[in-house]
Design a protein around this motif. Structure first.
Motif, PDB file in Angstrom:
ATOM      1  N   GLY A   1      10.054  11.823  35.050  1.00 61.08           N
ATOM      2  CA  GLY A   1       9.597  12.545  33.857  1.00 61.08           C
ATOM      3  C   GLY A   1       8.093  12.693  33.886  1.00 61.08           C
ATOM      4  O   GLY A   1       7.372  11.776  33.488  1.00 61.08           O
ATOM      5  N   GLY A   2       7.618  13.823  34.373  1.00 61.24           N
ATOM      6  CA  GLY A   2       6.179  14.007  34.518  1.00 61.24           C
ATOM      7  C   GLY A   2       5.727  15.377  34.061  1.00 61.24           C
ATOM      8  O   GLY A   2       6.329  15.981  33.177  1.00 61.24           O
ATOM      9  N   SER A   3       4.682  15.887  34.687  1.00 63.19           N
ATOM     10  CA  SER A   3       4.043  17.109  34.210  1.00 63.19           C
ATOM     11  C   SER A   3       4.950  18.330  34.305  1.00 63.19           C
ATOM     12  O   SER A   3       4.800  19.275  33.525  1.00 63.19           O
ATOM     13  N   ARG A   4       5.889  18.350  35.245  1.00 60.78           N
ATOM     14  CA  ARG A   4       6.748  19.520  35.397  1.00 60.78           C
ATOM     15  C   ARG A   4       8.060  19.396  34.640  1.00 60.78           C
ATOM     16  O   ARG A   4       8.646  20.406  34.240  1.00 60.78           O
ATOM     17  N   PHE A   5       8.556  18.188  34.473  1.00 51.55           N
ATOM     18  CA  PHE A   5       9.800  17.981  33.758  1.00 51.55           C
ATOM     19  C   PHE A   5       9.586  16.896  32.701  1.00 51.55           C
ATOM     20  O   PHE A   5       9.136  15.802  33.015  1.00 51.55           O
ATOM     21  N   LEU A   6       9.865  17.236  31.464  1.00 54.93           N
ATOM     22  CA  LEU A   6       9.744  16.366  30.293  1.00 54.93           C
ATOM     23  C   LEU A   6       8.304  16.227  29.795  1.00 54.93           C
ATOM     24  O   LEU A   6       8.076  16.059  28.601  1.00 54.93           O
TER      25      LEU A   6
END
Length: 277
Positions: free
Chosen positions: A103-108
């Motif tokens: 869960g990082g900058s691209r997803f979530l």
């Protein structure tokens, strides 16, 4: 609680959970008699984070936000969890952790990024807008500034939902129904209305970004917004692992990549000449 003598000069303060040999308390209430069967998990988490008791409307709004982020199919976080379970079926915790770590900058992460972006803008206003027209003017300044600084506005656009993110109108509707609609959602909707004037095209309001705005309007700490996204996704990952047990696909995914691997001579990828030797 340990039976060893307690040094009265040492203390670690907490307002959350405490235990004795026969009781468990949480937030100062008896877990077994006051909370279990009386309070839902969504309400409990809100109370633990804010130390405030939410209204029924706030509980419904937060629950809708969590549902919006729980599961989106074979996303990288779900695939990571399934592949980790394939590798270590004795470690459900490892599979869950693997999914959450993605869960990082691209997803979530857009949930946190959008909420913080909107909050910073609102904090900088001398007066908070009260009408849609006033919010549109604020939004025009926001979009124009972002364009001039070549910055992306978090929450604009979605890689799959090109015409409409179905979560967006649902969350806005629920926010109005629960009296949870506040300045963050108002500003984000205004950005959605005015940005085509600057971009020359229309991007959807990403549902995860709307969740960030809604969480901010619920008064949740800005630094913990991604935590709520991860909390929601933990439930989705549990469902993904249950399905992996029923209908496994991780091995096929692994073997597909394995059988299609192609060697590339590292010499063809070398860049530059190092130190010239």
């Amino acid at each position: 609680m340990s039976s060893e003598a307690v040094d009265p000069e040492i203390s670690f303060p907490t307002s959350l959970g405490m235990s004795t040999s026969s009781t468990i308390s949480l937030l100062g209430e008896d877990l077994a008699t006051d909370l279990m069967g009386q309070v839902g998990l969504t309400e409990l988490v809100y109370r633990m984070v804010t130390l405030r008791t939410p209204t029924p409307g706030q509980i419904r709004m937060l629950d809708a936000c969590l549902l919006a982020l729980a599961d989106h199919g074979f996303t990288p976080t779900a695939i990571a969890a399934r592949l980790t379970y394939l590798s270590a079926p004795d470690s459900v915790q490892g599979a869950m952790a693997a999914g959450l770590l993605g869960g990082g900058s691209r997803f979530l992460g857009v949930t946190e990024d959008c909420g913080q972006f909107l909050h910073a803008t609102i904090e900088g206003l001398q007066e908070v807008a009260t009408t849609a027209q006033e919010w549109d003017e604020v939004a025009r300044e926001v979009v124009a500034t972002a364009r001039a600084e070549r910055r992306i506005i978090p929450g604009l656009g979605h890689p799959v939902h090109k015409e409409l993110d179905p979560r967006t109108p649902a969350l806005v509707r629920i926010a109005h129904e629960t009296d949870s609609y506040g300045p963050h959602l108002a500003l984000f909707e205004a950005i959605g209305r005015v940005h085509p004037e600057f971009l020359g095209r229309t991007l959807v309001l990403n549902g995860a970004g709307v969740v960030g705005a809604a969480l901010a309007d619920l008064g949740l700490p800005m630094k913990l917004l991604r935590g709520f996204a991860l909390f929601a996704r933990a439930g989705g990952l549990l469902g993904q692992l249950a399905e992996e047990m029923r209908m496994p696909v991780a091995r096929d995914a692994y073997m597909f990549v394995e059988t299609h691997a192609r060697f590339v001579d590292p010499n063809t990828l070398a860049q530059g000449g190092g130190d010239g030797d």
